[in-house]
Structures are given as structure tokens and as C-alpha cells.
Design an enzyme around this catalytic site. Structure first.
Site: not given
Ligand code: UD2
Length: 339
Positions: A55, A79, A118-119, A142, A186, A210, A269
Site C-alpha cells: 500500500i 503491534s 484501533s481501540s 501505533y 497475546v 481487554r 511493555r
Molecule cells: C492493540 C490494540 C488492538 C489492536 C492491536 C494490533 C489496545 C487496547 N488494543 O492491542 O485493538 O489494534 O494493538 O496490534 O490498544 N501480552 C502478554 N504476553 C504476550 C503478548 C502480549 O502479556 O506474549 C500482553 C501485552 O503486554 C498487553 C496484552 O497482552 O498488555 C495485549 O497485547 P496484544 O499485543 O495482544 O494487544 P494490544 O492490547 O497491544
């Protein structure tokens, strides 16, 4: 109807393409396969057009958009932590890429562009659940890029009359979410950890929450957003309206698998939000959106999918080994004669 799906070989993209095809639509996928996989489209490859390209290249975008009526713009660098590590790359793909899609859509006079927002745009605003009228305060690069995508989408309606709708996805999970990258979502990570009897890693105390949303719900919202009347320029939350902590997810996986795996807790993180939960009243009212699959059912489907795909790839590997061994045996007599 003819649809262009950017990021159509990715996780949410390929699930959306499946549904479009099953409804008899004509689909073009634009994907550079940096995050997406050819394999995700294996079963419908003959029914769609796949263009491998980015894109970030407006000429490629123009070509892919030829005769499209609707554009589902899902192509992005996802991410939060990856964006913290490399904000320039996330900016280039998510902001410049989105601008290319909007410029091409304006030129080609497409009916509507649905943008995957995204949220993360909400950031650390304290109020829960998150309502679309709240002032966004993204705290990661992001989140900023996704919010800018919404602003550009709205500006294109105002300046050029291009219909756009932004969907703020809340932590989508499900089949085809790639578990293999350090930046994977996650739930993909946790499901595969349980499958492989490895300790899941939790960043923080696991009490962050979440609104985990099964992918079918996002697909359902995507399709509604293309055709709903009187929604141009609007932003909608797409979630389930619930709030689940990582520790609760782990408990649910222990229940599903019967494995008493304990997590390994590491420091939180950077750029992470503590809590996230969607108010989905607007999407219900204007799009007719209604979550199709709840969290626990979605988690079961997802876990089963990872198990199946692991079994399939193990079977493929075994078959390839057997074929290689057979070939080697078949060549042996010839090799002996040569000597
Ligand atoms: C964000 C957005 C989501 C989407 C995504 C795209 C929020 C609330 N959500 O997701 O909507 O746009 O970005 O990438 O901003 N974690 C662990 N262990 C792991 C991996 C992650 O503990 O192995 C934790 C991480 O630190 C976080 C939670 O799990 O607190 C969710 O992480 P994620 O990367 O699945 O998603 P998130 O919330 O950053």
C-alpha cells in the site's frame, strides 16, 4: 459487487475475504505478504485476484483498485511494541499507506472505504467502557497512526465527498492470527504456548484487561460498514462490550486444555494500555452490529484451530520426509551402477 481488500492475506483480511467470496462477491486482494500468508487464501485462490504489492506504492494501489466499488482497508503494520521499536516504519505503512488508499479511492470514485482503526486510539483515558465521543489520547506510535488514519478518512469525506467509515477494532483474535512473531497478539501466543506445554509469558501482573473479540465479529462489522446507510464519516467501536484480564484468559485456557500451566510474569511493555472495553451501542444502532460469537466460544474455536493446524503441518512434514526418503532409495541403484 467488487471489493478491494488491502491486507487481504492477513488474519482479519483473509477471514473477511472468505465471507465476501461465500456471498458471491468479486474480490481483489492487495497484500505484500509481509504479515499475511498466501496459505490463508489457499482454499479460495481460484475465485479471487491476488496482487502482491504494498500500500506504500500508490501505483500498485491504483491498479488494485481498478473498478472496485468498496474498499476494505485492513493492510497495516500492527503491534504496539513494534511501533515503539520502529515508529518510522509503522508511520510509513499505516499513515502514508492509508493516504495512498484514500487518494486512489477518491480518484476511482469508489462507493466507500472502510478503514481498520484501533481501540489503541483511546489510550489511557480512564473512563470505561470507551465511547466514540471521548477525546482520543493514543499513547503509542501505533495508536497515533491508527487515529491519524481516522482523521484522514474523515477529511477525505469533507474535502472530496469520499464516503469513509472507521472501525475501531478491540483486540481481535481467532483462526489465522500468526503466533510466531514476538509481536503477535497475546491470544495467539497463549494458545500455542498451551499446545506446546510451554510457559505463557505475561507482561505485567496479568490484571490488565481487554475486550477480546472473536474475528467473525470483525468480519460481520466490516461487511455491515460497507452498506449501512447514513454512516459516512463515522467511527465505530467493534468489540463485545466485555473486559477480560490476561489472568482470566489463562484460567479459561487451563479449563479448555486441562493443563495446569503457570505463567511467567515479566515487566510490562512500553506503550501498553491498562484497560480496554468497548461501548458498542453506536455500532448496534447505526450498523446493525451484534457480536456473533462470545469470548469463551471464540477461544475454544481458536484453540482447536491451532491444534488442527499443528497436526496438519506435522503430517505435511512427515509426508515430505517420507517422499524424500523414497526418492533417495530410488536413486541408490543408479548411483551404485555409475560407480
Ligand atoms: C492493540 C490494540 C488492538 C489492536 C492491536 C494490533 C489496545 C487496547 N488494543 O492491542 O485493538 O489494534 O494493538 O496490534 O490498544 N501480552 C502478554 N504476553 C504476550 C503478548 C502480549 O502479556 O506474549 C500482553 C501485552 O503486554 C498487553 C496484552 O497482552 O498488555 C495485549 O497485547 P496484544 O499485543 O495482544 O494487544 P494490544 O492490547 O497491544
Amino acid at each position: 459487487m467488487r471489493y478491494l481488500v488491502t491486507g487481504g492475506a492477513g488474519f482479519i483480511g483473509s477471514n473477511t475475504v472468505d465471507e465476501l467470496v461465500s456471498r458471491g462477491h468479486s474480490v481483489v486482494v492487495l497484500d505484500d505478504l509481509s504479515g499475511g500468508k498466501d496459505d490463508n487464501l489457499a482454499e479460495i485462490r481460484n475465485k479471487i485476484t491476488i496482487i502482491k504489492g504494498s500500500i506504500t506504492d500508490i501505483e500498485v494501489v491504483r491498479k488494485a483498485m481498478h473498478e472496485a466499488e468498496y474498499v476494505l482497508h485492513l493492510g497495516a503494520r500492527t503491534s504496539v511494541p513494534r511501533s515503539v521499536k520502529d515508529p518510522l516504519e509503522t508511520n510509513r505503512i499505516n499513515i502514508e499507506g492509508t493516504l495512498n488508499v484514500l487518494v486512489a479511492a477518491k480518484e476511482m470514485k469508489v462507493k466507500r472505504v472502510v478503514f481498520a482503526a484501533s481501540s489503541s486510539a483511546y489510550g489511557e483515558t480512564p473512563t470505561l467502557p470507551k465511547v466514540e465521543t471521548m477525546q482520543p489520547q493514543p499513547i503509542s506510535p501505533y495508536g497515533v497512526t491508527k487515529y491519524v488514519g481516522e482523521l484522514y478518512s474523515q477529511a477525505f469525506l469533507k474535502c472530496y465527498g469520499l464516503e469513509t467509515v472507521s472501525l475501531r477494532y478491540f483486540n481481535i483474535f481467532g483462526p489465522r492470527q500468526d503466533p510466531s512473531s514476538p509481536y503477535s497478539g497475546v491470544l495467539a501466543k497463549f494458545c500455542t504456548a498451551f499446545l506446546e506445554d510451554k510457559q505463557p509469558v505475561v507482561f505485567g501482573d496479568g490484571e490488565q484487561t481487554r475486550d477480546f473479540t472473536f474475528v467473525d465479529n470483525a468480519v460481520h462489522a466490516n461487511l455491515l460498514a460497507c452498506e449501512a446507510p447514513n454512516v459516512a464519516g463515522k467511527v465505530f467501536n467493534v468489540g463485545c462490550g466485555d473486559r477480560i484480564s490476561l489472568n482470566q484468559v489463562l484460567a479459561a485456557l487451563r479449563k479448555i486444555t486441562g493443563k495446569p500451566l503457570e505463567a511467567k510474569y515479566e515487566p510490562p511493555r512500553e506503550g501498553d494500555i491498562r484497560d480496554s472495553q468497548a461501548d458498542i451501542s453506536e455500532a448496534r444502532q447505526f450498523l446493525g452490529y451484534d457480536p456473533q460469537v462470545g469470548f469463551e466460544e471464540g477461544l475454544r474455536i481458536t484453540f482447536d484451530w491451532y491444534r488442527e493446524s499443528q497436526l496438519k503441518s506435522a503430517a505435511r512434514e512427515a509426508a515430505a520426509k517420507e517422499a524424500a526418503a523414497k526418492e533417495a532409495t530410488a536413486k541408490e541403484p543408479a548411483a551404485k551402477t555409475e560407480r
